[in-house]
Each structure stands twice: as C-alpha cells, then as structure tokens.
Scaffold this motif. Structure first.
Motif, PDB file in Angstrom:
ATOM      1  N   ASN A  64       0.796  -1.216   0.000  1.00  0.00           N
ATOM      2  CA  ASN A  64       0.000   0.000   0.000  1.00  0.00           C
ATOM      3  C   ASN A  64       0.834   1.275   0.000  1.00  0.00           C
ATOM      4  OD1 ASN A  64      -2.668   0.633  -0.076  1.00  0.00           O
ATOM      5  ND2 ASN A  64      -2.843   0.967   2.135  1.00  0.00           N
TER       6      ASN A  64
ATOM      7  N   GLU B  70       0.249  -4.499   9.977  1.00  0.00           N
ATOM      8  CA  GLU B  70       0.078  -3.244   9.212  1.00  0.00           C
ATOM      9  C   GLU B  70      -1.022  -3.494   8.194  1.00  0.00           C
ATOM     10  OE1 GLU B  70       4.002  -2.212   7.634  1.00  0.00           O
ATOM     11  OE2 GLU B  70       4.421  -1.133   9.488  1.00  0.00           O
TER      12      GLU B  70
ATOM     13  N   ILE C 202      -0.318  -1.116  13.492  1.00  0.00           N
ATOM     14  CA  ILE C 202      -1.439  -1.482  14.361  1.00  0.00           C
ATOM     15  C   ILE C 202      -0.929  -2.018  15.705  1.00  0.00           C
ATOM     16  CG2 ILE C 202      -3.566  -2.840  14.551  1.00  0.00           C
ATOM     17  CD1 ILE C 202      -3.629  -3.006  11.492  1.00  0.00           C
TER      18      ILE C 202
HETATM   19  N1  ADP Z   1       0.315   5.443  13.491  1.00  0.00           N
HETATM   20  C1  ADP Z   1       0.108   4.681  12.440  1.00  0.00           C
HETATM   21  N2  ADP Z   1       0.784   4.929  11.321  1.00  0.00           N
HETATM   22  C2  ADP Z   1       0.618   4.167  10.234  1.00  0.00           C
HETATM   23  N3  ADP Z   1      -0.227   3.134  10.167  1.00  0.00           N
HETATM   24  C3  ADP Z   1      -0.955   2.838  11.238  1.00  0.00           C
HETATM   25  C4  ADP Z   1      -0.821   3.589  12.428  1.00  0.00           C
HETATM   26  N4  ADP Z   1      -1.662   3.081  13.322  1.00  0.00           N
HETATM   27  C5  ADP Z   1      -2.288   2.063  12.729  1.00  0.00           C
HETATM   28  N5  ADP Z   1      -1.882   1.896  11.456  1.00  0.00           N
HETATM   29  C6  ADP Z   1      -2.361   0.845  10.519  1.00  0.00           C
HETATM   30  O1  ADP Z   1      -1.334   0.352   9.661  1.00  0.00           O
HETATM   31  C7  ADP Z   1      -1.728   0.453   8.259  1.00  0.00           C
HETATM   32  C8  ADP Z   1      -0.572   1.012   7.490  1.00  0.00           C
HETATM   33  O2  ADP Z   1       0.217   0.040   7.080  1.00  0.00           O
HETATM   34  P1  ADP Z   1       1.423   0.352   6.048  1.00  0.00           P
HETATM   35  O3  ADP Z   1       2.609   0.651   6.848  1.00  0.00           O
HETATM   36  O4  ADP Z   1       0.984   1.345   5.045  1.00  0.00           O
HETATM   37  O5  ADP Z   1       1.468  -1.079   5.432  1.00  0.00           O
HETATM   38  P2  ADP Z   1       2.231  -1.750   4.260  1.00  0.00           P
HETATM   39  O6  ADP Z   1       3.680  -1.739   4.606  1.00  0.00           O
HETATM   40  O7  ADP Z   1       1.642  -3.121   4.319  1.00  0.00           O
HETATM   41  O8  ADP Z   1       1.915  -0.999   3.013  1.00  0.00           O
HETATM   42  C9  ADP Z   1      -2.872   1.447   8.247  1.00  0.00           C
HETATM   43  O9  ADP Z   1      -3.774   1.106   7.233  1.00  0.00           O
HETATM   44  C10 ADP Z   1      -3.488   1.303   9.631  1.00  0.00           C
HETATM   45  O10 ADP Z   1      -4.444   0.271   9.620  1.00  0.00           O
END
Ligand code: ADP
Ligand code: UVW
Ligand code: MG
Length: 405
Positions: free
Chosen positions: A12, A216, A335
């Motif tokens: 994402n 995440e 998360i």
């Molecule tokens: N403080 C925060 N910062 C970023 N993501 C968070 C936070 N708190 C919860 N989340 C969760 O983590 C997800 C973000 O994941 P991300 O790092 O973008 O994932 P990936 O590496 O799989 O792309 C968000 O959609 C949300 O559900």
C-alpha cells in the motif's frame, strides 16, 4: 560510518529512508535514521509523508505529490532526496526490500542479472510485491548507476522452519513438483523485533523465545525459539494467515471454487477479491485503515475490528503452544505499536498463559514500551518495527562477510 538509502515497497505504500550505520554494529537498532518518508495512495494526488527520524511514526510534514505508480514514486523520491542534499556519493549502497526470495536466498545480496531474474521468476507468488521491487531497482540502475545496489528478502528469516511447519498436508509428490511449501514473509520485521528484544533485555539471542506480531496493511505472526523462526502465519504467498487490511488471510480453500461457480468468476477475479476486497476493508467497507475504523461507530466497522483482534488472538495462542516457554509477545507494525484496543483484545485471552496487561501502560502509543504488569509471567511489549534499519544492517553484514571470505 556509512549512509545507506533503503526502499521498502509495501502493498500500500513506498517507504524510503536514509540510514546511518555505525562501523561495527551488532544490531539493526544501533543505526539511526537521518531521513524517513513514505509515499502512499499512488495517483496524481499521492501523499508524501515525512516523519521525524527520532520519533517512531511522528509526522513532520505532508504534501500532495504526483506519483501514479511505484516507478514514478521512486523517481519522485530520488528527486526529493536530492533537494534534501542527499547526493549519490554520500551513499555507501542502496537496498530494496524484496518480499519473495524462495528457498534460494538466506540473506542480503548484491543485485546481479541472476538475482533480478530470480525475483522476476517468483513474481507469481507475491504479485503485490516482487514486481514493485523490480521497478524500484530499474529506476536505481538508471539514476544511481555507480552506487552498489542490494536486496534483502522477507523470506530469509523463515528458512529455519522445521519441515513439520513448512510442509503443507497435501499430496507430497504434487507439492514437491511445484515447490509448494510455506515460505513466510515480513522476516525483516520479525527478525528486528526479536533482536531488539534480546538487545533491550540484555540476553544472547540464543536464549530468547517470543511470539512476534507484524500488523500493518499486511499482517503476520511468528513463533521464535532461541532466536530462530520455527513457524509463521504467511505461507506460499502473503495471502495466508491473519486477517489483513484488504486480504482475507486463511479461509476454507473450498470457498474459492464455490465462489467461482456461484459468481461465475475466473480464478483471477476471485484471487483479486481475496487480495484486494477482503480483510477489514471487505467487512467494514470504505477503508482498511484501522485509525479510521476506530473512529467509526457503525456495526460493520466494529465487527471488522473484533474479527481482526480475535484472529490475532488465536494465532498468538497457537504460537505460544508452538514455542512452549515464550518470554514475551511483541506487538509491532502500525497497528501493533499504536493500537491499545488491539493489544487489550489479544491479551484478554492470554490470562491463562500468565499475561497480565497493565491498562495504563497499554494506553501508551509512543515508542518501545512493556505494556504488561511487572508481575506478569508472560510479558507484552509494544515494539516499533524498523524494517529500514534491518535492511541496512543485513546489507552491511553481507558486505563484511563478502570482504572476509
Ligand atoms: N500510526 C500509524 N501509522 C501508520 N499506520 C498505522 C498507524 N496506526 C495504525 N496503522 C495501521 O497500519 C496500516 C498502514 O500500514 P502500512 O505501513 O501502510 O502497510 P504496508 O507496509 O503493508 O503498506 C494502516 O492502514 C493502519 O491500519
Ligand atoms: C509480505 C507483505 O504482505 O508485505 P506488506 O505487509 O509490506 O504488504
Ligand atoms: Mg509493510
């Protein structure tokens, strides 16, 4: 001292960091971040978020930028870094996270034509990820041709799984003909958490047994005995295991042909449904972001969060059994680090294992903190995961090993 530029393409987002390594560091956590940023929601109005390098996930600045896809996002990142006075000759190397390395790669590797070919060959098993890594490597080869490029693999940490864990209970000959087995992913994150725990409690890695949670958009758990991964929830592909942002995680496999038949869909269409329109997004509708879901007060959003936390709890229970005498459950990823409700929901079911959550400590959403009571037999920790530091560290180790051989 050396600086490295690391790229972490997620399902994402594209995260990128400039990491300062010390000469003889033993743990990834000894390095520091000089710059840390992410580009999300690719499109003409993508979001560039720049974080405070000294405080996990603290936003320092955000702006809309044009980055329609991973390649454009990488191009943008390199231009932006130049504006921040990061020049090519200040970088000892670049590193790109590759999700699927199959059974071949057990650590960080310098990029060669053979490595690129292997990453491409595994694309089918990590369709949301491996192609992104190749796109980033293509841009780096063009824009920073003289800087050594390395890759680190999510699968490497899980190469220690015993056969009873990695083998699926399906006909052996068919599985072996096609290399069907559990690989496991998020290895950089699980390795970072267990090593950071060992470092903090002052124990040798070989004396540390824990359950780690990377939560995440993509989510996985790992059972770690004496510093080595013995099981993990993701499998042949990053679709297995926990419920995730938009991925279903494990379901009855018979649902796939049943849906194909009932909805008159192809296997590709059903796989898209399971990867992109399931998980928390599929249950709650509208978003996969738990921060948004927490604020919604409709039943669908509440159900999504309850289902998510229930499934994480089940995995932790299973992995406590796999480990036998775990010292701690480590909650990492956006998360895991930031969501007191999730930790409370999971730990609620672990009283029988001697885990007592401290409600006041659990409310903390900043940094690495023990969230169980001092008397708790099994500890719970919120642990900021630094995949970027882990990547840079693993590359430095590989460069040193190559120099010594
Ligand atoms: N403080 C925060 N910062 C970023 N993501 C968070 C936070 N708190 C919860 N989340 C969760 O983590 C997800 C973000 O994941 P991300 O790092 O973008 O994932 P990936 O590496 O799989 O792309 C968000 O959609 C949300 O559900
Ligand atoms: C393997 C995987 O799902 O990675 P991410 O969570 O970064 O999308
Ligand atoms: Mg990620």
């Amino acid at each position: 001292m050396a600086d490295a530029l690391v790229f972490n393409p997620g399902s994402n987002s594209l995260k990128f960091e400039v990491v300062r390594l010390t000469d003889n560091q033993r743990f990834a956590g000894e390095a520091t971040k000089r710059i840390t940023a992410a580009i999300e929601e690719f499109g003409d109005e993508a979001t560039l978020s720049v974080f405070d390098p000294s405080r996990p996930r603290q936003l320092a600045h955000s702006e809309k930028v044009k980055a329609p896809d991973m390649k454009a996002a990488t191009d943008f990142a390199l231009r932006w870094l130049k504006d921040q006075k990061v020049s090519a000759d200040s970088l000892a190397f670049t590193a790109v996270r590759v999700v699927h390395g199959g059974v071949k790669y057990d650590g960080a590797t310098r990029v060669t034509d053979e490595v690129l070919h292997d990453i491409e060959a595994l694309e089918e098993l990590a369709p949301l990820h491996n192609e992104s890594s190749l796109q980033i490597l293509g841009v780096l080869a063009q824009r920073l041709p003289d800087t050594p490029a390395y890759v680190t693999f999510d699968t490497a940490f899980h190469r220690t799984l015993p056969e009873e864990a990695w083998r699926y209970p399906i006909e052996r000959e068919a599985a072996d003909r096609h290399g069907i087995r559990k690989f496991g992913f998020h290895g950089l994150s699980h390795r970072f958490m267990v090593e950071q725990y060992a470092r903090t409690v002052g124990k040798p890695l070989g004396e540390v047994s824990v359950v780690t949670l990377h939560l995440e958009s993509g989510c996985s758990a790992s059972a770690i005995v004496k510093g080595r991964s013995v099981d993990t929830t993701m499998g042949l592909t990053p679709l297995e295991g926990l419920m995730m942002g938009s991925r279903s995680g494990s379901i009855d496999p018979a649902i796939i042909p049943y849906l194909m038949h009932k909805e008159k869909q192809t296997v590709e269409e059903v796989m898209k449904l399971l990867n992109k329109r399931s998980g928390m997004l599929g249950i709650a509708g509208g978003t996969l972001d738990t921060r948004v879901l927490e604020k919604r007060d409709d039943e669908a959003a509440r159900l999504a969060l309850r289902m998510f936390s229930y499934r994480v709890r089940l995995a932790v229970g299973a992995y406590l059994a796999a480990v036998g005498d775990a010292q701690a459950v480590l909650f990492g990823g956006g998360i895991g680090e930031d969501s007191p409700w999730l930790r409370a929901g999971v730990c609620e079911g672990l009283r029988g294992w001697g885990l007592e959550l401290d409600p006041a400590l659990n409310r903390s959403t900043e940094g690495q903190v023990v969230v169980s009571t001092p008397a708790s037999r099994l500890q719970a920790w919120a642990m900021p995961v630094e995949e970027g530091l882990q990547m840079a560290h693993e590359c430095q180790l590989s460069i040193k090993n190559a120099g010594n051989s």
